[in-house]
Design a protein around this motif. Structure first.
Motif, PDB file in Angstrom:
ATOM      1  N   ILE A 190      46.396  82.327  82.658  1.00 25.09           N
ATOM      2  CA  ILE A 190      47.276  81.630  81.727  1.00 25.09           C
ATOM      3  C   ILE A 190      47.476  82.528  80.513  1.00 25.09           C
ATOM      4  CG2 ILE A 190      47.597  79.585  80.305  1.00 25.09           C
ATOM      5  CD1 ILE A 190      45.619  78.155  82.083  1.00 25.09           C
ATOM      6  N   VAL A 191      48.728  82.751  80.163  1.00 24.57           N
ATOM      7  CA  VAL A 191      49.067  83.504  78.951  1.00 24.57           C
ATOM      8  C   VAL A 191      49.724  82.519  78.006  1.00 24.57           C
ATOM      9  CG1 VAL A 191      50.384  85.413  77.991  1.00 24.57           C
ATOM     10  CG2 VAL A 191      49.395  85.616  80.266  1.00 24.57           C
ATOM     11  N   ARG A 192      49.225  82.447  76.781  1.00 23.77           N
ATOM     12  CA  ARG A 192      49.730  81.443  75.853  1.00 23.77           C
ATOM     13  C   ARG A 192      50.285  82.056  74.580  1.00 23.77           C
ATOM     14  NH1 ARG A 192      44.246  79.035  73.229  1.00 23.77           N
ATOM     15  NH2 ARG A 192      43.654  80.961  72.222  1.00 23.77           N
ATOM     16  N   GLU A 193      51.110  81.264  73.947  1.00 23.06           N
ATOM     17  CA  GLU A 193      51.617  81.560  72.614  1.00 23.06           C
ATOM     18  C   GLU A 193      51.428  80.284  71.816  1.00 23.06           C
ATOM     19  OE1 GLU A 193      55.695  83.087  70.459  1.00 23.06           O
ATOM     20  OE2 GLU A 193      55.825  82.104  72.388  1.00 23.06           O
ATOM     21  N   ILE A 194      50.873  80.403  70.622  1.00 28.42           N
ATOM     22  CA  ILE A 194      50.656  79.233  69.773  1.00 28.42           C
ATOM     23  C   ILE A 194      51.785  79.164  68.765  1.00 28.42           C
ATOM     24  CG2 ILE A 194      49.113  78.115  68.140  1.00 28.42           C
ATOM     25  CD1 ILE A 194      46.815  79.609  69.477  1.00 28.42           C
ATOM     26  N   ASN A 225      41.890  85.803  72.062  1.00 23.32           N
ATOM     27  CA  ASN A 225      42.651  86.208  73.248  1.00 23.32           C
ATOM     28  C   ASN A 225      43.851  85.303  73.475  1.00 23.32           C
ATOM     29  OD1 ASN A 225      40.794  88.275  74.053  1.00 23.32           O
ATOM     30  ND2 ASN A 225      39.400  86.631  74.584  1.00 23.32           N
ATOM     31  N   SER A 226      44.889  85.874  74.053  1.00 25.53           N
ATOM     32  CA  SER A 226      46.071  85.077  74.377  1.00 25.53           C
ATOM     33  C   SER A 226      46.164  84.800  75.872  1.00 25.53           C
ATOM     34  CB  SER A 226      47.335  85.788  73.919  1.00 25.53           C
ATOM     35  OG  SER A 226      47.519  86.969  74.653  1.00 25.53           O
ATOM     36  N   SER A 227      45.242  85.339  76.655  1.00 26.51           N
ATOM     37  CA  SER A 227      45.253  85.041  78.089  1.00 26.51           C
ATOM     38  C   SER A 227      43.852  84.656  78.537  1.00 26.51           C
ATOM     39  CB  SER A 227      45.778  86.226  78.895  1.00 26.51           C
ATOM     40  OG  SER A 227      44.888  87.307  78.803  1.00 26.51           O
ATOM     41  N   PHE A 228      43.811  83.950  79.647  1.00 31.27           N
ATOM     42  CA  PHE A 228      42.561  83.340  80.076  1.00 31.27           C
ATOM     43  C   PHE A 228      42.599  83.188  81.586  1.00 31.27           C
ATOM     44  CE2 PHE A 228      39.801  79.446  80.221  1.00 31.27           C
ATOM     45  CZ  PHE A 228      38.701  79.986  79.574  1.00 31.27           C
ATOM     46  N   ASN A 229      41.559  83.595  82.279  1.00 29.49           N
ATOM     47  CA  ASN A 229      41.447  83.372  83.723  1.00 29.49           C
ATOM     48  C   ASN A 229      40.571  82.152  83.958  1.00 29.49           C
ATOM     49  OD1 ASN A 229      43.012  85.538  84.435  1.00 29.49           O
ATOM     50  ND2 ASN A 229      41.293  86.933  84.665  1.00 29.49           N
ATOM     51  N   THR A 230      41.051  81.244  84.784  1.00 33.36           N
ATOM     52  CA  THR A 230      40.334  80.007  85.048  1.00 33.36           C
ATOM     53  C   THR A 230      40.717  79.453  86.414  1.00 33.36           C
ATOM     54  OG1 THR A 230      39.795  77.829  84.147  1.00 33.36           O
ATOM     55  CG2 THR A 230      42.067  78.542  83.955  1.00 33.36           C
ATOM     56  N   ARG A 231      39.977  78.471  86.868  1.00 36.35           N
ATOM     57  CA  ARG A 231      40.329  77.765  88.104  1.00 36.35           C
ATOM     58  C   ARG A 231      41.099  76.514  87.728  1.00 36.35           C
ATOM     59  NH1 ARG A 231      39.053  79.930  92.610  1.00 36.35           N
ATOM     60  NH2 ARG A 231      39.516  78.147  93.922  1.00 36.35           N
TER      61      ARG A 231
END
Length: 161
Positions: free
Chosen positions: A79-83, A60-66
């Motif tokens: 958070i949406v990420r690109e590596i 996944n490229s996105s993640f829900n977190t506190r």
């Protein structure tokens, strides 16, 4: 439509050290731009184990977190990420952060992970985009250097397209 200027953006290396962040990111988490390099991304997560899950997730490229700001207030984030791999071979995570409920145009967890690999041209040293880590370690040429070194092959290939 959400304006991309209003998005909080930051970069972190594979060890978790913050490399940079835009003004929106600094306001969201209570940092000054000059002090970002002294902090780790684990300072931002409410639960430190979430960083390990996010860093090791290759699907996944996105993640829900506190996450939490400098004052300790926590809030739900996406958070949406690109590596990206830079020319020195280091892995860098480019992240966009938004509070949940802030806007709905940012991609969700079903977005496939995108990776960009960069190498240096063996002749001129310019950065070129390659398709894999293995190609980043090979002797690669940019289009200009390839046209000079192998004109018959380079121009024949472009003529066939």
């Amino acid at each position: 439509m959400m304006n991309t200027i209003d998005l909080a953006y930051f970069e972190v290396n594979e060890h978790g050290r913050l490399l940079s962040g835009n003004r929106r990111f600094c306001r969201m988490f209570g940092f000054e731009p000059s002090e970002l390099q002294w902090h780790y991304v684990t300072d931002l997560y409410r639960y430190v184990s979430d960083w390990e899950k996010f860093r090791n997730d290759t699907v996944n490229s996105s993640f829900n977190t506190r996450m939490r700001n400098r004052r300790g207030r926590s809030f739900e984030c996406c958070i949406v990420r690109e590596i990206v791999q830079n020319a020195d071979g280091e892995i860098i995570f480019r992240n966009t952060v938004r509070r949940v409920g802030e806007g709905s145009n940012v991609e969700t967890q079903t977005t496939p992970l995108s990776m960009v690999f960069l190498a240096k041209c063996a002749d001129c040293g310019a950065q070129i985009r390659v398709t894999s880590v293995a190609e980043a370690r090979l002797r690669m040429l940019c289009n200009q250097c390839a046209a000079k070194a192998f004109p018959e092959a380079f121009y024949r290939k472009s003529a066939e397209v």
